[in-house]
Design an enzyme around this catalytic site. Sequence first.
Site, mmCIF file in Angstrom:
data_model
loop_
_atom_site.group_PDB
_atom_site.id
_atom_site.type_symbol
_atom_site.label_atom_id
_atom_site.label_comp_id
_atom_site.label_asym_id
_atom_site.label_seq_id
_atom_site.Cartn_x
_atom_site.Cartn_y
_atom_site.Cartn_z
ATOM 1 N N TRP A 156 41.964 -67.953 23.720
ATOM 2 C CA TRP A 156 41.487 -69.345 23.679
ATOM 3 C C TRP A 156 42.463 -70.255 22.949
ATOM 4 C CZ3 TRP A 156 38.696 -70.958 27.298
ATOM 5 C CH2 TRP A 156 37.703 -70.154 27.866
ATOM 6 N N ASP A 209 38.232 -74.663 16.574
ATOM 7 C CA ASP A 209 37.432 -74.366 17.767
ATOM 8 C C ASP A 209 36.430 -73.282 17.387
ATOM 9 O OD1 ASP A 209 36.312 -73.544 20.122
ATOM 10 O OD2 ASP A 209 38.199 -72.955 21.091
ATOM 11 N N LYS A 228 27.765 -70.507 23.795
ATOM 12 C CA LYS A 228 27.820 -69.221 23.104
ATOM 13 C C LYS A 228 26.683 -69.130 22.073
ATOM 14 C CE LYS A 228 31.686 -68.898 25.440
ATOM 15 N NZ LYS A 228 32.901 -69.509 25.040
HETATM 16 C C1 PLP Z 1 34.127 -70.194 25.774
HETATM 17 C C2 PLP Z 1 35.146 -70.774 24.893
HETATM 18 C C3 PLP Z 1 35.859 -71.932 25.227
HETATM 19 C C4 PLP Z 1 35.710 -72.636 26.558
HETATM 20 O O1 PLP Z 1 34.492 -73.191 26.742
HETATM 21 P P1 PLP Z 1 34.161 -73.972 28.117
HETATM 22 O O2 PLP Z 1 32.860 -74.578 27.787
HETATM 23 O O3 PLP Z 1 34.130 -72.962 29.209
HETATM 24 O O4 PLP Z 1 35.222 -74.988 28.318
HETATM 25 C C5 PLP Z 1 36.777 -72.428 24.325
HETATM 26 N N1 PLP Z 1 36.995 -71.821 23.146
HETATM 27 C C6 PLP Z 1 36.332 -70.700 22.791
HETATM 28 C C7 PLP Z 1 36.612 -70.080 21.475
HETATM 29 C C8 PLP Z 1 35.387 -70.142 23.640
HETATM 30 O O5 PLP Z 1 34.739 -69.028 23.293
#
Ligand code: PLP
Length: 360
Positions: A100, A172, A196
């Site tokens: 990511w 993030d 998540k």
């Molecule tokens: C799932 C995830 C993303 C991407 O999320 P989307 O909603 O699919 O754009 C970005 N960063 C992390 C750490 C993730 O787990």
Amino acid sequence: MIYNFSAGPAMLPAAVLKRAQEELLDWQGLGISVMEISHRDPAYVRMARQAEQDLRELMSVPDDYHVLFLHGGGRGQFAAVPQNIATSSATVDYLDSGIWSGYAIREAEKFVGRVNVVGGRVQTEQGTAIAPFEQWQLSDDAAYFHYCPNETVDGIALHQLPTQVTAPIVADMSSNILSEPLDVSRFGVIYAGAQKNIGPSGFAIAIVKQSLLTQPQQQVSTIMDYAAQAADGSMYNTPNTFAWYLSGLVFQWLKEQGGVAEMGRINAAKAALLYDFIDKSEFYQNRIHPDFRSRMNVPFQLINEQLDAEFLRQAEQQGLMGLKGHRFVGGMRASIYNAMPLAGVQTLVEFMQHFAEKNG
Ligand SMILES: *Cc1c(COP(=O)(O)O)cnc(C)c1O
């Protein structure tokens, strides 16, 4: 009984889904669903502000931070961050700790002068780790420092705050937000795609320090403009009203569970149970250094890969879903976010033990 270990969109608390079901056709006695009402309606606005208030309370967000409810999930924020927090000629620092982070870096490269990668993963005798702070190549003039404290695919985590960084820290936290106590005041921006640990996909939350929005920045599309969204209470355009509502129910549920302190305790216990079992086993393995293991996403491999398909088949038969590893890394991955109870991890470990005994 089904236990869903999907990495995302992930399991939601059963109590939340049940409440949403009960209210679906008649929200707050209005005779219509929450999806069919104006986002300007006082009842909706009250709910939306309550959700923000509950999130602020859960995370002890200081008053000089905006809490924004945005579109476009985690990746939307990969673009929003450089546009809002940097000029188009700026240097920005990124830690490259996993898949990511890599995506975030490639997106930022479109919007700034230079993305400086300060460091990344290192292989050690005890497994994959993140390079120690002393080795990071930080730039002197970075507009911000970005990292992903929990790499969802790799199962690698940075549990310590990068305290030596002097630039504003952007994190993030898509896969670890609300999973344990956190000092928000150490950050410039915290963002998360919702699917998540919060709610439905396509939705995102950003917690942004006000003072960062007065710094010079580049042109930014209004829908992604933190200052414009803050001025409009995250209702510059029609928000994802259902996702906001459902996230609000999750925040209420978290408060009832005892908040992030209690979540942190349960999450630590869940992760310890699973890693301890894997480490003692000669049938399964995890390749991440113990100090850098994720408490949310636990990748593991069967030593004998030939048995992968059979493992997944039997797991599903037992109601253990979503264990297949990410397509980039293979093997297995158990995602054990807030909504996964300890009993789910216990059931998984019992199944893994049983499967190893029969096939070892
Ligand atoms: C799932 C995830 C993303 C991407 O999320 P989307 O909603 O699919 O754009 C970005 N960063 C992390 C750490 C993730 O787990």
